[in-house]
Design a protein around this motif. Structure first.
Motif, PDB file in Angstrom:
ATOM      1  N   ALA A  80       0.646  -1.233  -0.349  1.00 53.24           N
ATOM      2  CA  ALA A  80       0.000   0.293   0.096  1.00 53.24           C
ATOM      3  C   ALA A  80       0.642   1.353  -0.067  1.00 53.24           C
ATOM      4  O   ALA A  80       0.679   1.831  -0.464  1.00 53.24           O
ATOM      5  CB  ALA A  80      -0.756  -0.022   1.366  1.00 53.24           C
ATOM      6  N   LEU A  81       1.573   1.138   0.853  1.00 52.32           N
ATOM      7  CA  LEU A  81       3.261   2.709   1.061  1.00 52.32           C
ATOM      8  C   LEU A  81       3.551   3.246  -0.504  1.00 52.32           C
ATOM      9  O   LEU A  81       3.908   3.802  -0.904  1.00 52.32           O
ATOM     10  CB  LEU A  81       4.035   1.798   2.340  1.00 52.32           C
ATOM     11  N   TYR A  82       3.875   1.333  -0.953  1.00 54.17           N
ATOM     12  CA  TYR A  82       4.823   1.792  -2.089  1.00 54.17           C
ATOM     13  C   TYR A  82       4.184   1.495  -3.572  1.00 54.17           C
ATOM     14  O   TYR A  82       4.193   2.615  -4.295  1.00 54.17           O
ATOM     15  CB  TYR A  82       5.314   0.300  -2.959  1.00 54.17           C
ATOM     16  N   LEU A  83       2.642   1.722  -3.721  1.00 55.00           N
ATOM     17  CA  LEU A  83       1.537   2.172  -4.610  1.00 55.00           C
ATOM     18  C   LEU A  83       1.338   3.212  -4.385  1.00 55.00           C
ATOM     19  O   LEU A  83       1.335   4.255  -5.209  1.00 55.00           O
ATOM     20  CB  LEU A  83       0.237   1.240  -4.326  1.00 55.00           C
ATOM     21  N   GLU A  84       1.232   4.316  -3.245  1.00 58.50           N
ATOM     22  CA  GLU A  84       0.993   5.052  -2.797  1.00 58.50           C
ATOM     23  C   GLU A  84       1.791   6.527  -3.501  1.00 58.50           C
ATOM     24  O   GLU A  84       2.337   7.395  -3.930  1.00 58.50           O
ATOM     25  CB  GLU A  84       0.703   5.317  -1.902  1.00 58.50           C
ATOM     26  N   TYR A  85       3.023   5.647  -3.315  1.00 54.31           N
ATOM     27  CA  TYR A  85       4.258   6.343  -3.374  1.00 54.31           C
ATOM     28  C   TYR A  85       4.566   6.527  -4.610  1.00 54.31           C
ATOM     29  O   TYR A  85       5.120   7.312  -5.863  1.00 54.31           O
ATOM     30  CB  TYR A  85       5.878   5.772  -2.486  1.00 54.31           C
ATOM     31  N   GLN A  86       4.537   5.612  -5.473  1.00 53.41           N
ATOM     32  CA  GLN A  86       4.277   5.571  -7.279  1.00 53.41           C
ATOM     33  C   GLN A  86       3.150   6.173  -7.704  1.00 53.41           C
ATOM     34  O   GLN A  86       3.824   6.850  -8.876  1.00 53.41           O
ATOM     35  CB  GLN A  86       4.357   4.266  -7.343  1.00 53.41           C
ATOM     36  N   VAL A  87       2.429   7.192  -7.490  1.00 53.79           N
ATOM     37  CA  VAL A  87       1.303   7.587  -7.579  1.00 53.79           C
ATOM     38  C   VAL A  87       1.739   8.268  -8.005  1.00 53.79           C
ATOM     39  O   VAL A  87       1.384   9.723  -8.486  1.00 53.79           O
ATOM     40  CB  VAL A  87      -0.254   7.023  -6.977  1.00 53.79           C
ATOM     41  N   ILE A  88       2.191   8.983  -6.158  1.00 55.07           N
ATOM     42  CA  ILE A  88       2.610  10.628  -6.349  1.00 55.07           C
ATOM     43  C   ILE A  88       3.867  10.171  -7.186  1.00 55.07           C
ATOM     44  O   ILE A  88       4.159  12.214  -8.351  1.00 55.07           O
ATOM     45  CB  ILE A  88       3.055  10.099  -4.768  1.00 55.07           C
ATOM     46  N   ALA A  89       4.880   9.432  -7.576  1.00 48.44           N
ATOM     47  CA  ALA A  89       5.410   9.921  -8.446  1.00 48.44           C
ATOM     48  C   ALA A  89       5.135  10.008  -9.369  1.00 48.44           C
ATOM     49  O   ALA A  89       5.511  10.624 -10.490  1.00 48.44           O
ATOM     50  CB  ALA A  89       6.730   8.734  -8.436  1.00 48.44           C
ATOM     51  N   PHE A  90       4.325   9.746 -10.221  1.00 44.56           N
ATOM     52  CA  PHE A  90       3.798   9.250 -11.558  1.00 44.56           C
ATOM     53  C   PHE A  90       2.782  10.053 -11.852  1.00 44.56           C
ATOM     54  O   PHE A  90       2.023  10.024 -12.899  1.00 44.56           O
ATOM     55  CB  PHE A  90       3.382   8.096 -12.367  1.00 44.56           C
ATOM     56  N   SER A  91       2.220  10.843 -10.964  1.00 47.08           N
ATOM     57  CA  SER A  91       0.360  11.980 -11.206  1.00 47.08           C
ATOM     58  C   SER A  91       0.817  13.170 -11.762  1.00 47.08           C
ATOM     59  O   SER A  91       0.194  14.278 -11.212  1.00 47.08           O
ATOM     60  CB  SER A  91      -0.533  12.166  -9.732  1.00 47.08           C
ATOM     61  N   TYR A  92       2.512  13.124 -11.885  1.00 48.72           N
ATOM     62  CA  TYR A  92       2.486  15.526 -12.603  1.00 48.72           C
ATOM     63  C   TYR A  92       3.124  15.048 -14.385  1.00 48.72           C
ATOM     64  O   TYR A  92       3.774  15.702 -14.535  1.00 48.72           O
ATOM     65  CB  TYR A  92       3.966  15.122 -11.832  1.00 48.72           C
ATOM     66  N   GLY A  93       3.141  14.280 -14.851  1.00 48.34           N
ATOM     67  CA  GLY A  93       2.957  13.846 -16.271  1.00 48.34           C
ATOM     68  C   GLY A  93       3.629  12.966 -16.963  1.00 48.34           C
ATOM     69  O   GLY A  93       3.794  12.716 -18.180  1.00 48.34           O
ATOM     70  N   LYS A  94       3.698  11.829 -16.144  1.00 48.05           N
ATOM     71  CA  LYS A  94       5.033  10.943 -16.251  1.00 48.05           C
ATOM     72  C   LYS A  94       4.771   9.387 -15.734  1.00 48.05           C
ATOM     73  O   LYS A  94       4.525   9.548 -14.952  1.00 48.05           O
ATOM     74  CB  LYS A  94       6.660  11.229 -17.211  1.00 48.05           C
ATOM     75  N   VAL A  95       4.423   8.615 -16.370  1.00 45.84           N
ATOM     76  CA  VAL A  95       4.555   6.926 -16.134  1.00 45.84           C
ATOM     77  C   VAL A  95       5.129   5.828 -16.450  1.00 45.84           C
ATOM     78  O   VAL A  95       5.717   5.983 -18.021  1.00 45.84           O
ATOM     79  CB  VAL A  95       2.698   6.880 -16.648  1.00 45.84           C
ATOM     80  N   ASP A  96       5.877   5.233 -15.813  1.00 46.26           N
ATOM     81  CA  ASP A  96       7.285   4.214 -16.125  1.00 46.26           C
ATOM     82  C   ASP A  96       5.992   3.123 -16.085  1.00 46.26           C
ATOM     83  O   ASP A  96       5.076   2.227 -15.416  1.00 46.26           O
ATOM     84  CB  ASP A  96       8.200   4.215 -15.578  1.00 46.26           C
ATOM     85  N   HIS A  97       5.973   2.270 -17.593  1.00 50.15           N
ATOM     86  CA  HIS A  97       5.183   0.753 -17.239  1.00 50.15           C
ATOM     87  C   HIS A  97       6.360  -0.166 -16.918  1.00 50.15           C
ATOM     88  O   HIS A  97       5.000  -1.338 -16.631  1.00 50.15           O
ATOM     89  CB  HIS A  97       5.295   0.722 -18.429  1.00 50.15           C
ATOM     90  N   ASP A  98       7.382  -0.076 -16.564  1.00 47.38           N
ATOM     91  CA  ASP A  98       7.595  -0.995 -15.759  1.00 47.38           C
ATOM     92  C   ASP A  98       7.945  -1.401 -14.483  1.00 47.38           C
ATOM     93  O   ASP A  98       7.969  -2.489 -13.898  1.00 47.38           O
ATOM     94  CB  ASP A  98       9.645  -0.845 -15.903  1.00 47.38           C
ATOM     95  N   ARG A  99       6.938  -0.799 -13.990  1.00 49.02           N
ATOM     96  CA  ARG A  99       6.462  -0.870 -12.400  1.00 49.02           C
ATOM     97  C   ARG A  99       5.253  -1.468 -12.424  1.00 49.02           C
ATOM     98  O   ARG A  99       4.860  -2.519 -11.093  1.00 49.02           O
ATOM     99  CB  ARG A  99       6.397   0.492 -11.748  1.00 49.02           C
ATOM    100  N   PHE A 100       4.586  -1.870 -13.223  1.00 51.76           N
ATOM    101  CA  PHE A 100       3.358  -2.389 -13.594  1.00 51.76           C
ATOM    102  C   PHE A 100       3.283  -4.269 -12.864  1.00 51.76           C
ATOM    103  O   PHE A 100       3.223  -4.369 -11.626  1.00 51.76           O
ATOM    104  CB  PHE A 100       2.788  -2.886 -14.826  1.00 51.76           C
TER     105      PHE A 100
END
Length: 303
Positions: A102-122
């Motif tokens: 849950a914490l890692y998911l939230e950290y990734q949402v924060i990291a990728f909610s400003y215009g760029k999403v890396d697909h390698d984390r799925f």
């Protein structure tokens, strides 16, 4: 039990899944503190720039603040380190594992909610979600279990889906013209090493051909499950070679995805457990029964 359920839960040595779980948790501090740190400085960004991903809108997740980012960052790092110790000693808590997810998911949402999403984390996120289901398993356990098989199968599906959906995204936004575009050449010009520069100068046709190869590799990735285990490992080794060449050429590495590819390998060897003999391909098992041939009577390891 249907064939699909049996395939999803095909037993594997528990040591294989236990080693994979340790590697998954070891990667958390490496990723958060070294490889991908954008989530931290996004906590200082103006909330007006925060455009949450779909998961952030559905749940919904709070708008990032400095305090929230620090909570996610250090919470997931400390818990992951604690889980590495607990997993090695065969003591494990599902609650702690899902808290890390849950914490890692939230950290990734924060990291990728400003215009760029890396697909390698799925695939890595999927692996983090399923490894808690493994429960209290010893690191050197040679017992084969369906729980270990399901955990690794989910991680394998995540890795394969990463390839296939990457091709889907290329075709969705770039169309068939993507394979003849200058995407790779542009990457070489922007961040290529001397290896890629020499390749572009001496054999530019190889740069173009590489895009056809990448598209074919990603679209055919689901076919990995139709291969025998022996050939599946060889193809996965080929994937690692491809990513090594990519890193040497343009210094791009999909680290979380590379970790999930380890789910295809006999990781129990790392702790001294002898792996069972590789299984034949689904096609090789299916054909003898349909053609009246002899069934596979190879000995099966008994837990």
């Amino acid at each position: 039990m249907s064939g699909l359920v049996r395939w999803l839960h095909a037993p594997v040595p528990e040591a294989r899944a236990a080693v994979f779980r340790v590697l998954v948790y070891l990667f958390v501090p490496l990723d958060v503190l070294v490889l991908h740190t954008s989530g931290e400085y996004h906590g200082h960004a103006d909330p007006a720039f925060y455009q949450p991903l779909l998961v952030g809108r559905v749940l919904p997740l709070p708008t990032p603040t400095v305090e929230l980012v620090q909570l996610c960052k250090w919470g997931v790092v400390l818990l992951a380190c604690a889980l590495v110790v607990l997993c090695v000693r065969g003591r494990y808590s599902r609650v702690l594992g899902w808290t890390v997810f849950a914490l890692y998911l939230e950290y990734q949402v924060i990291a990728f909610s400003y215009g760029k999403v890396d697909h390698d984390r799925f695939g890595y996120l999927l692996a983090l979600a399923v490894v808690p289901t493994l429960g209290a398993v010893r690191l050197r356990s040679a017992t084969r279990s369906e729980a270990a098989g399901w955990t690794l199968r989910m991680a394998q599906l995540g890795a394969v889906a990463t390839y296939f959906y990457a091709a889907f995204a290329k075709l969705r936004f770039g169309g068939l013209g993507w394979v003849t575009s200058g995407t790779v050449a542009r990457a070489v010009i922007r961040r290529g090493t001397w290896v890629a520069d020499e390749l572009l100068r001496r054999a530019p046709s190889l740069i173009q051909a590489s895009q056809w190869g990448i598209m074919a590799m990603e679209l055919l990735a689901p076919g990995l499950f139709a291969l025998s285990e022996r050939w599946r490992r060889r193809v996965v080794a080929g994937f690692f070679v491809f990513h090594l060449v990519t890193y040497v050429s343009i210094t791009i590495a999909f680290w979380p995805h590379l970790l999930t590819l380890l789910a295809f390998l006999p990781l129990e060897r790392l702790v001294g457990v002898t792996p069972p003999p590789p299984e034949p391909s689904p096609l090789a098992r299916w054909l003898p029964a349909r053609l009246g041939g002899r069934p596979d009577r190879r000995p099966v390891a008994v837990p």
